[in-house]
Design an enzyme around this catalytic site. Sequence first.
Site, PDB file in Angstrom:
ATOM      1  N   LYS A  46       6.894 -29.022   3.218  1.00 14.89           N
ATOM      2  CA  LYS A  46       8.078 -28.339   3.759  1.00 14.89           C
ATOM      3  C   LYS A  46       8.736 -27.526   2.660  1.00 14.89           C
ATOM      4  O   LYS A  46       8.834 -27.986   1.512  1.00 14.89           O
ATOM      5  CB  LYS A  46       9.059 -29.399   4.279  1.00 14.89           C
ATOM      6  N   GLY A  80      11.020 -32.371  -3.484  1.00 17.20           N
ATOM      7  CA  GLY A  80      11.737 -31.332  -2.744  1.00 17.20           C
ATOM      8  C   GLY A  80      10.913 -30.605  -1.707  1.00 17.20           C
ATOM      9  O   GLY A  80      11.418 -29.702  -1.041  1.00 17.20           O
ATOM     10  N   GLY A 123       9.217 -32.372   0.673  1.00 14.49           N
ATOM     11  CA  GLY A 123       9.155 -33.226   1.856  1.00 14.49           C
ATOM     12  C   GLY A 123       7.880 -34.022   2.003  1.00 14.49           C
ATOM     13  O   GLY A 123       7.500 -34.372   3.134  1.00 14.49           O
ATOM     14  N   SER A 142       8.409 -37.201   3.925  1.00 18.03           N
ATOM     15  CA  SER A 142       8.863 -36.872   5.275  1.00 18.03           C
ATOM     16  C   SER A 142       7.708 -36.303   6.098  1.00 18.03           C
ATOM     17  O   SER A 142       7.541 -36.637   7.279  1.00 18.03           O
ATOM     18  CB  SER A 142       9.984 -35.837   5.214  1.00 18.03           C
ATOM     19  N   ASP A 178      14.825 -35.054   6.648  1.00 14.67           N
ATOM     20  CA  ASP A 178      13.832 -33.986   6.805  1.00 14.67           C
ATOM     21  C   ASP A 178      12.722 -34.348   7.788  1.00 14.67           C
ATOM     22  O   ASP A 178      11.873 -33.504   8.098  1.00 14.67           O
ATOM     23  CB  ASP A 178      13.172 -33.670   5.455  1.00 14.67           C
TER      24      ASP A 178
HETATM   25  O1  C5P Z   1      18.033 -38.680   4.645  1.00  9.99           O
HETATM   26  P1  C5P Z   1      17.370 -39.042   3.363  1.00  9.99           P
HETATM   27  O2  C5P Z   1      17.105 -40.522   3.245  1.00  9.99           O
HETATM   28  O3  C5P Z   1      16.145 -38.233   3.087  1.00  9.99           O
HETATM   29  O4  C5P Z   1      18.403 -38.661   2.223  1.00  9.99           O
HETATM   30  C1  C5P Z   1      18.290 -39.150   0.916  1.00  9.99           C
HETATM   31  C2  C5P Z   1      19.649 -39.023   0.241  1.00  9.99           C
HETATM   32  O5  C5P Z   1      19.994 -37.652   0.071  1.00  9.99           O
HETATM   33  C3  C5P Z   1      20.790 -39.598   1.058  1.00  9.99           C
HETATM   34  O6  C5P Z   1      20.966 -40.957   0.783  1.00  9.99           O
HETATM   35  C4  C5P Z   1      21.970 -38.784   0.590  1.00  9.99           C
HETATM   36  O7  C5P Z   1      22.444 -39.276  -0.634  1.00  9.99           O
HETATM   37  C5  C5P Z   1      21.366 -37.432   0.303  1.00  9.99           C
HETATM   38  N1  C5P Z   1      21.530 -36.492   1.427  1.00  9.99           N
HETATM   39  C6  C5P Z   1      22.767 -35.922   1.647  1.00  9.99           C
HETATM   40  N2  C5P Z   1      22.933 -35.024   2.676  1.00  9.99           N
HETATM   41  C7  C5P Z   1      21.894 -34.664   3.448  1.00  9.99           C
HETATM   42  C8  C5P Z   1      20.612 -35.225   3.226  1.00  9.99           C
HETATM   43  C9  C5P Z   1      20.465 -36.137   2.202  1.00  9.99           C
HETATM   44  O8  C5P Z   1      23.733 -36.222   0.959  1.00  9.99           O
HETATM   45  N3  C5P Z   1      22.083 -33.753   4.422  1.00  9.99           N
END
Ligand code: C5P
Length: 278
Positions: free
Chosen positions: A14, A102, A104, A107, A140
Amino acid sequence: MSDLRTVAEPAPAKLNLALHVRHRRPDGYHELETLFAFVEHGDRVRVATAETDSFALTGPFAATLAGEGDNLVTRAAARFGAAFGGGPHAITLDKHLPVASGIGGGSADAAATLRALATLHDVAHDDPRLFAIADGLGSDVPACLLGRTALGRGRGEQLAPVEGLAGTPVLLVNPGVAVSTAAVFRGWDGVDRGPIGTGDLLAVARAGRNDLEPPARALAPAIDSVLAALAACPGALLARMSGSGATCFALFESAAARDAAAEGLSDTGWWCAATRLR
Ligand code: C5P
């Protein structure tokens, strides 16, 4: 006669062609506007019905994940099983993308696992329950489940497909530094620099930005060198960091320009992948 069946699914990397952070939410996440796109290069997931559950890793980045008993692939499979049943599976993840970078990887792997399981068990790939599982696995994962160019809002899970740029030559470059997504978001300065525009996708992407570049560069200064090198390549249309880094990408006007850029970076020791937008 055995009725064991196998499905192989690509898990394309991604890119965030632009990533605008709008504000920090009370739940700790950040409200985003982002242009998701996908490239042909990626991991591969193979899922087979089996007598017992198993998980195996292959590929050049297998070692970086080995030893982690829990990962997004096995979590995706467990949640699919809880929602839809389907019995045990043998899953193989062929890992070609650098981890925590970065683009993904995790994901994309989770999304590909969900797609493969859905195919095996006659669940539609656009089933809202599949998207609900994806949403619970990470910000993601819904975009990766959709797997096409889209504008993402919210945490990135509110998706609106957009057209354009398919086939554009891309070079991915990672300096070999893993950065924590949470740490990069924590370093965002809190300034809303405005929304993503509308219109021609390349123009919109070029007019946009990745608001996570400054905090990521502070944590991993090697990103500066990668971005400077990509921006200086002849034929580069756009050079930017993806997601929370440290992988950066450039879009090129031709495959020849992209390949010349890759050749020029061959002695840097950086991971490079020459590919195209899907
Ligand atoms: O959703 P995911 O587990 O991939 O996100 C990892 C971390 O990235 C989250 O715990 C958060 O600290 C940060 N994050 C965020 N805002 C988003 C996506 C991710 O602050 N929109």
